[in-house]
Design an enzyme around this catalytic site. Structure first.
Site, PDB file in Angstrom:
ATOM      1  NE  ARG A  90      -3.917  -0.070   1.672  1.00  0.00           N
ATOM      2  CZ  ARG A  90      -4.865   0.432   2.465  1.00  0.00           C
ATOM      3  NH1 ARG A  90      -5.032  -0.051   3.689  1.00  0.00           N
ATOM      4  NH2 ARG A  90      -5.644   1.411   2.043  1.00  0.00           N
ATOM      5  CG  ASP A 238      -3.323   6.566   5.687  1.00  0.00           C
ATOM      6  OD1 ASP A 238      -4.407   7.030   6.074  1.00  0.00           O
ATOM      7  OD2 ASP A 238      -3.061   5.348   5.704  1.00  0.00           O
TER       8      ASP A 238
HETATM    9  O1  MRU Z   1      -7.523   2.304   3.935  1.00  0.00           O
HETATM   10  P1  MRU Z   1      -7.287   2.262   5.403  1.00  0.00           P
HETATM   11  O2  MRU Z   1      -8.422   1.683   6.181  1.00  0.00           O
HETATM   12  O3  MRU Z   1      -5.952   1.650   5.750  1.00  0.00           O
HETATM   13  O4  MRU Z   1      -7.200   3.803   5.810  1.00  0.00           O
HETATM   14  C1  MRU Z   1      -6.952   4.133   7.137  1.00  0.00           C
HETATM   15  C2  MRU Z   1      -6.979   5.592   7.403  1.00  0.00           C
HETATM   16  O5  MRU Z   1      -7.166   6.402   6.528  1.00  0.00           O
HETATM   17  C3  MRU Z   1      -6.662   6.013   8.812  1.00  0.00           C
HETATM   18  O6  MRU Z   1      -7.322   7.206   9.127  1.00  0.00           O
HETATM   19  C4  MRU Z   1      -5.152   6.245   8.943  1.00  0.00           C
HETATM   20  O7  MRU Z   1      -4.432   5.158   8.468  1.00  0.00           O
HETATM   21  C5  MRU Z   1      -4.768   6.505  10.340  1.00  0.00           C
HETATM   22  S1  MRU Z   1      -4.844   5.083  11.347  1.00  0.00           S
HETATM   23  C6  MRU Z   1      -4.291   5.459  12.889  1.00  0.00           C
END
Ligand code: MRU
Length: 348
Positions: A90, A238
């Site tokens: 990712r 992220d």
């Molecule tokens: O696609 P995801 O579910 O991995 O996205 C997660 C998010 O956008 C969260 O807000 C981010 O990773 C912060 S987690 C502490």
């Protein structure tokens, strides 16, 4: 969430709570090789930036854990291949690359030691990444709770909770800490299309902890703000560029614009491992695009014409001008973030 955990090392395997099955079923996956971790990250059995980093670190351990009498070059090739494949899962979460870099350094530093000791050093590092993440989240909670008034009405998006981290959570950690400090907090959770992290995970997590949570559809956020029902918007991240521009789940940017319009403080909670100090701003943050069927279907059921074109970016970037504070484990950064974030980074 006390008896549940996101990820754990257990007898030479990695146990992951399968987040695809929540809130209906509590299913533990037991993973014994790094490809299993690659799959678990890609298919979102584990997700959330810090949790992805932790899983990847354990993935590197798994790649060599059962390597019996291999020679050193084969052993190192296994670990390096795992690092490469895990990096390709990712692209947006900075924590993934941060954790893999830590694992790579351990490998390089221990290059000439007996293979059994290299394995132990890798496991020690992965476990430390997990344990430290929980402590970081608790500190984020401690600092962030000071920003929440008693009787806070907090809107959050996606899931930045215990499930997205080693435990406790970033944005939800702030909420947990405020509740523990005796503040009365009411949370509104956006359901978070297309994968429903708000509906499936945030509302599950908060209910488990008896925290007052109300689920809304993403498109209700503006109206709910206008009705005066929200006085804080609080999200995770992220990747945060050095000027504070923040990538988070798609829909976060719209919330930030709405918050500004309604003069509601907009806060981001994230560990410094989410900050990418190599990026001057958010324009070069890589944004993951996911499969069209995540939007065209719910599970296997089609909810749109099968051949309709789809654009499915998983994240967006909120420019720093919309962010009032970034809450980290070392304190709270306020604008100008270029200065304040780098001060926190250098703080001992
Ligand atoms: O696609 P995801 O579910 O991995 O996205 C997660 C998010 O956008 C969260 O807000 C981010 O990773 C912060 S987690 C502490």
């Amino acid at each position: 969430m006390e008896d549940l955990y996101t990820i754990k090392w257990h007898n030479g395997k990695v146990r992951i709570l399968d987040q695809r099955q929540l809130p209906n079923d509590l299913v533990l996956l037991e993973i014994s090789d790094h490809r299993g971790i690659v799959n678990a990250i890609n298919n979102m059995s584990i997700r959330g930036a810090p949790a992805i980093g932790i899983a990847a670190a354990f993935g590197v351990v798994l790649s060599v854990w059962s390597a019996g009498d291999t020679d050193r070059p084969t052993f190192l090739e296994k670990a390096n291949t795992a690092i490469k494949e895990l990096k390709e899962t990712r692209p947006t979460a900075k924590n993934l690359f941060w954790a893999l870099e830590k694992m790579r350094l351990v490998l390089t530093r221990n290059l000439n030691r007996p293979l059994g000791e290299i394995k132990k050093a890798l496991l020690f590092e992965a476990q430390r990444i997990l344990d430290d993440d929980i402590k970081r989240c608790e500190n984020i909670g401690k600092y962030g709770a000071t920003l929440l008034p008693d009787r806070a009405f907090v809107l959050t998006h996606c899931n930045a909770g215990a499930l997205a981290t080693g435990g406790y959570g970033t944005a939800l950690g702030v909420i947990r800490a405020a509740v523990a400090a005796g503040k009365k907090i009411k949370v509104y959770a956006n359901e978070t299309r297309p994968l429903w992290q708000g509906a499936r995970l945030t509302s599950f997590e908060l209910l488990e902890d008896d925290i007052d949570v109300t689920l809304i559809v993403d498109s209700a956020a503006g109206a709910v703000m206008r009705e005066g029902k929200i006085n804080i918007v609080l999200v995770g991240a992220d990747r945060i560029a050095s000027n504070g521009d923040t990538a988070n789940k798609i829909g976060t940017y719209s919330l930030a614009v709405l918050a500004k319009k309604h003069q509601i403080p907009f806060y981001v909670a994230a560990p410094l491992s989410t900050c990418d100090f190599d990026l001057p701003n958010g324009s070069s943050i890589p944004i993951e695009e996911r499969d069209a069927d995540e939007i065209r279907r719910i599970d296997s059921m089609l909810i749109a014409p099968e051949d309709v074109k789809v654009y499915n970016p998983a994240f967006d970037v909120t420019p720093n001008e919309f962010i009032d504070a970034i809450i980290t484990e070392r304190g709270i950064a306020r604008p100008p973030f270029k200065t304040t974030l780098s001060e926190l980074k250098n703080k001992t």
